[in-house]
Enzyme design. Sequence first.
Site, short mmCIF file in Angstrom:
data_model
loop_
_atom_site.label_atom_id
_atom_site.label_comp_id
_atom_site.label_asym_id
_atom_site.label_seq_id
_atom_site.Cartn_x
_atom_site.Cartn_y
_atom_site.Cartn_z
N PHE A 52 -24.91 -8.42 41.03
CA PHE A 52 -24.32 -8.48 42.38
C PHE A 52 -22.96 -9.18 42.34
O PHE A 52 -22.02 -8.78 43.06
CB PHE A 52 -25.26 -9.23 43.33
CG PHE A 52 -25.08 -8.86 44.78
CD1 PHE A 52 -26.06 -8.15 45.45
CD2 PHE A 52 -23.92 -9.19 45.47
CE1 PHE A 52 -25.88 -7.79 46.79
CE2 PHE A 52 -23.75 -8.84 46.79
CZ PHE A 52 -24.73 -8.13 47.46
N TYR A 102 -40.60 -7.07 28.13
CA TYR A 102 -39.56 -6.10 28.42
C TYR A 102 -39.93 -4.75 27.80
O TYR A 102 -39.95 -4.60 26.57
CB TYR A 102 -38.20 -6.56 27.89
CG TYR A 102 -37.73 -7.89 28.44
CD1 TYR A 102 -38.25 -8.41 29.63
CD2 TYR A 102 -36.76 -8.63 27.78
CE1 TYR A 102 -37.81 -9.63 30.12
CE2 TYR A 102 -36.31 -9.84 28.27
CZ TYR A 102 -36.85 -10.34 29.45
OH TYR A 102 -36.41 -11.55 29.93
#
Length: 339
Positions: A215, A62
């Site tokens: 989402f 990351y």
Amino acid sequence: MSGHGTLERVELGRGGPVVGVQGLGCMGMSEFYGETDESAARATLDAALAAGVTLFDTADAYGRGANEEFLAPFVAAHRDEITLATKFALERGEDPRHRGIRNDPPYIRRAVEASLRRLGTEVIDLYYMHRRDPAVPLAESVGAMAELVREGKVRHLGLSEVTGAELREAYEVHPIAALQSEWSLFSRDVEDSAVGAAAELGVAFVPYSPLGRGFLTGAFADAGKDLEAGDYRKDQPRFTGDNARANAELLAPVREIARARGASPAQIALAWVHRRAEVHGLTVVPIPGTRKPGRVEENAAAARIALSEAELALLEPIAARVAGDRYPDMTSTAVAREE
């Protein structure tokens, strides 16, 4: 600031660390989801701990190590209050699109030393293999990880995106505390074999992207219009074109339940993930990611929502109707290796 939230505490694996029943995924604090605000992200870490979150999840991939470095001051300030999880295996070069996978023992040793240095700690509480390289025997990789436990560099071992058969094979080499894979109302392929194996072995399940990369919050339906430049979801199959429009329609029952309960769609989606613990007979600790203090408090509250059988029945058909794969390239996921 000490953790004083009301989250239930659970054990990750047999003899593993005791953590809040919901963790925090820290990936988005460094990259992937557009511009980041460091001060807001640091406030989010503090808010999470105050809410009872104690499992903080990162990886060396990351931000190419930047996320581990970002977490270091927080780790130093709260080392005895938190369970620190990081991962190795994804090798990133100068090309941002490149994702190599390394599971060989020499690489694992270099990776753990680098993570310890960036995190500013002498031991990692939970060390995951981020992805599996089938070219390297699993026993060799897990054996190398087990050596790190014996040396005191790592306390517990985890795997990510492995099949049920692979989890059993790894467990024969060394106990595995946690299996981290995508699991949500939109993604249930782990139920094919991995969940059953985890329940059988007493391995905790740590669902990543339990909100479907956002989402399931209902915040957007068209990646091209609703997401800022630099957001990697613009290239995800479920977020683009006809897929996105079709998937947005699947949220109707989530919104319906949320309205009836005075909750948010995100809370309902997370409550569904938490309910998997009872359904499948294993410990489940989702790690939704966020960079906003208010959002982390909202997410933590979802752990206290008990969905009814009628509500679960409304949500049950969603995953089978989702359009598009989880990633543009699924070859590094457990799905590609399921028999």
